[in-house]
Design an enzyme around this catalytic site. Structure first.
Site, PDB file in Angstrom:
ATOM      1  N   LYS A   1      -3.145 -14.248  11.951  1.00  0.00           N
ATOM      2  CA  LYS A   1      -3.527 -15.019  13.659  1.00  0.00           C
ATOM      3  C   LYS A   1      -3.853 -16.631  13.291  1.00  0.00           C
ATOM      4  O   LYS A   1      -3.686 -16.586  14.498  1.00  0.00           O
ATOM      5  CB  LYS A   1      -4.994 -14.115  13.672  1.00  0.00           C
ATOM      6  CG  LYS A   1      -4.992 -11.905  13.665  1.00  0.00           C
ATOM      7  CD  LYS A   1      -6.398 -11.826  14.373  1.00  0.00           C
ATOM      8  CE  LYS A   1      -5.915 -10.572  15.043  1.00  0.00           C
ATOM      9  NZ  LYS A   1      -6.402  -9.260  14.667  1.00  0.00           N
TER      10      LYS A   1
ATOM     11  N   LYS B   1       4.622  -3.752  12.390  1.00  0.00           N
ATOM     12  CA  LYS B   1       4.271  -2.619  11.829  1.00  0.00           C
ATOM     13  C   LYS B   1       3.599  -1.915  13.615  1.00  0.00           C
ATOM     14  O   LYS B   1       3.127  -2.631  14.472  1.00  0.00           O
ATOM     15  CB  LYS B   1       2.491  -2.990  10.982  1.00  0.00           C
ATOM     16  CG  LYS B   1       2.062  -2.658  11.422  1.00  0.00           C
ATOM     17  CD  LYS B   1       0.935  -2.514  10.504  1.00  0.00           C
ATOM     18  CE  LYS B   1      -0.932  -2.693  11.090  1.00  0.00           C
ATOM     19  NZ  LYS B   1      -1.644  -2.780  10.875  1.00  0.00           N
TER      20      LYS B   1
ATOM     21  N   LYS C   1      -2.129  -0.518  16.903  1.00  0.00           N
ATOM     22  CA  LYS C   1      -3.237  -0.086  17.554  1.00  0.00           C
ATOM     23  C   LYS C   1      -2.926  -1.237  18.763  1.00  0.00           C
ATOM     24  O   LYS C   1      -2.938  -1.297  20.481  1.00  0.00           O
ATOM     25  CB  LYS C   1      -4.559  -0.302  18.060  1.00  0.00           C
ATOM     26  CG  LYS C   1      -4.711   1.498  16.857  1.00  0.00           C
ATOM     27  CD  LYS C   1      -5.847   1.251  16.617  1.00  0.00           C
ATOM     28  CE  LYS C   1      -6.551   1.972  15.603  1.00  0.00           C
ATOM     29  NZ  LYS C   1      -7.455   1.995  14.496  1.00  0.00           N
TER      30      LYS C   1
HETATM   31  P1  AMP Z   1      -6.509   0.437  11.163  1.00  0.00           P
HETATM   32  O1  AMP Z   1      -5.908   1.143  12.318  1.00  0.00           O
HETATM   33  O2  AMP Z   1      -6.150  -1.436  11.031  1.00  0.00           O
HETATM   34  O3  AMP Z   1      -8.361   0.223  10.790  1.00  0.00           O
HETATM   35  O4  AMP Z   1      -5.752   0.829   9.910  1.00  0.00           O
HETATM   36  C1  AMP Z   1      -6.464   2.067   9.223  1.00  0.00           C
HETATM   37  C2  AMP Z   1      -5.991   2.960   8.362  1.00  0.00           C
HETATM   38  O5  AMP Z   1      -4.410   2.978   8.562  1.00  0.00           O
HETATM   39  C3  AMP Z   1      -5.774   1.785   6.914  1.00  0.00           C
HETATM   40  O6  AMP Z   1      -5.764   1.874   5.780  1.00  0.00           O
HETATM   41  C4  AMP Z   1      -4.129   1.300   7.203  1.00  0.00           C
HETATM   42  O7  AMP Z   1      -3.347   0.418   6.310  1.00  0.00           O
HETATM   43  C5  AMP Z   1      -3.419   2.755   8.029  1.00  0.00           C
HETATM   44  N1  AMP Z   1      -2.255   1.622   8.962  1.00  0.00           N
HETATM   45  C6  AMP Z   1      -2.478   1.144   9.890  1.00  0.00           C
HETATM   46  N2  AMP Z   1      -1.507   0.940  10.470  1.00  0.00           N
HETATM   47  C7  AMP Z   1      -0.738   1.038  10.165  1.00  0.00           C
HETATM   48  C8  AMP Z   1       0.691   1.531   9.870  1.00  0.00           C
HETATM   49  N3  AMP Z   1       1.630   1.039  11.037  1.00  0.00           N
HETATM   50  N4  AMP Z   1       1.291   2.332   8.242  1.00  0.00           N
HETATM   51  C9  AMP Z   1       0.810   3.110   8.123  1.00  0.00           C
HETATM   52  N5  AMP Z   1      -0.151   3.472   7.846  1.00  0.00           N
HETATM   53  C10 AMP Z   1      -0.979   2.688   8.564  1.00  0.00           C
END
Ligand code: AMP
Ligand code: TRP
Length: 329
Positions: free
Chosen positions: A111, A193, A196
């Protein structure tokens, strides 16, 4: 029984990446481990969130956890802010973390490198709060996607440092990263990746996307001009990602899928991936609607917070005693 803990930030809607990389695995583990899962709403406000949107996303996140198969009878499900010990231990651990360690965190570094403005102090100390989330419950394992591995490793360092300074207090946790699906990539740019926070929605499938638009996103996923269906992550990352998604959801091996479609055009494979994804989304969305209509979320969260507090508050008391923060009368 060993304990497992994980959290997801309810920033925006949950994605297929969250489901494959994280949620789906929590569901698998809940029969064999004591599973603690929470909605990381404090982590969410490290960047400004519209309050109305945030409120809606919190409810959706709980409903989606359950729709994906998390069972409140088997797992403890709660909202981070309902258990006050998180914020308090987060501060204490920030006092046991060095600036150099936080500066090395890839998410923060990325970031900064992108020149993001208005980065908050909360964003910087986020890994300390995450360490508190984990250590309060003496979790043995932390199932996460690849992007969170570094944060769990920092949590281990903080735990070990605390144990050395103040005597055995915390269980040192291990990250648990699935072999398939730990990093689902964006459909519109397979070098990033699936996230959101993408600017356009084309590359990201949300669990509540209508099936038509989910199918369209898959059918227009960026691939390559090689034209051969095979597993070559480096040169055909988009194709590899699609096969990985289908494999993760269908339980078939990636090789098996390649065998079925070898010699075919990409369109046929994409249609198969879309079928697999849409079938899964449809199941989740039907359950989601039932859960929203049954008005059980408040009860689940209240019970979850009670169970979680009974574990977390005890750990925090012990920590405060060890540090010398309490007066003994
Ligand atoms: P977050 O949405 O960043 O809070 O992520 C929540 C969980 O989802 C964490 O364990 C992340 O590592 C997993 N995660 C988020 N995006 C991905 C993705 N594109 N592929 C695999 N795991 C993901
Ligand atoms: N930082 C995680 C993410 O962005 C969410 C999270 C917060 C978490 N606290 C946690 C994950 C504790 C595992 C354990 O995905």
């Amino acid at each position: 029984m060993k304990r497992m803990l994980s959290g997801i930030k309810p920033t925006g809607q949950l994605t297929l990446g969250n489901y494959i990389g994280a949620l789906r695995n929590f569901v698998k583990y809940q029969d064999d481990y004591e599973m603690v899962v929470f909605i990381a709403n404090l982590h969410c406000i490290t960047e400004y969130q519209d309050p109305e949107d945030l409120r809606k996303n919190l409810t959706d996140a709980v409903a989606l956890y359950m729709a994906c198969g998390l069972d409140p009878e088997k797992s403890v499900i709660f909202l981070q802010t309902d258990v006050h010990s998180h914020a308090e231990l987060g501060y204490i651990l920030a006092c046991n973390t060095y600036l150099g360690e936080l500066n090395r965190m890839t998410q923060f570094k990325d970031k900064t490198a992108k020149g993001e403005k208005n980065m908050t102090a909360g964003l910087y100390t986020y890994p300390c709060l995450m360490a508190a989330d984990i250590l309060l419950y003496n979790a043995n394992y932390v199932p996460v996607g690849e992007d969170q591995k570094q944060h769990v490793e920092l949590c281990r360092d903080i735990a070990q440092r605390f144990n050395n300074r103040y005597g055995e207090t915390f269980v040192v946790p291990e990250p648990l990263i699935a072999k398939v699906g730990a990093r689902i990539m964006s459909l519109s740019d397979p070098s990033k990746k699936m996230s959101k926070s993408e600017e356009t929605n084309k590359g990201c499938i949300y669990l509540l996307d209508d099936l038509k638009s989910a199918r369209k996103k898959i059918m227009s996923a960026v691939t390559d001009s090689v034209g051969i269906i095979q597993l070559d992550k480096e040169n055909q990352p988009g194709l590899y990602n699609l096969i990985e998604i289908a494999s993760a959801l269908s339980g078939r091996s990636m090789e098996d899928i390649v065998d079925e479609f070898s010699g075919e055009g990409y369109g046929k494979l994409k249609a198969y991936v879309a079928d697999v994804v849409c079938a899964e989304l449809e199941k989740i969305q039907n359950r989601y609607r039932e859960i929203i209509e049954s008005h059980q979320i408040e009860k689940v969260l209240n019970e979850g917070a009670l169970k979680a507090s009974s574990i977390a508050d005890r750990t925090l008391e012990e920590v405060k005693k060890k540090i010398g923060l309490e007066i003994k009368y």
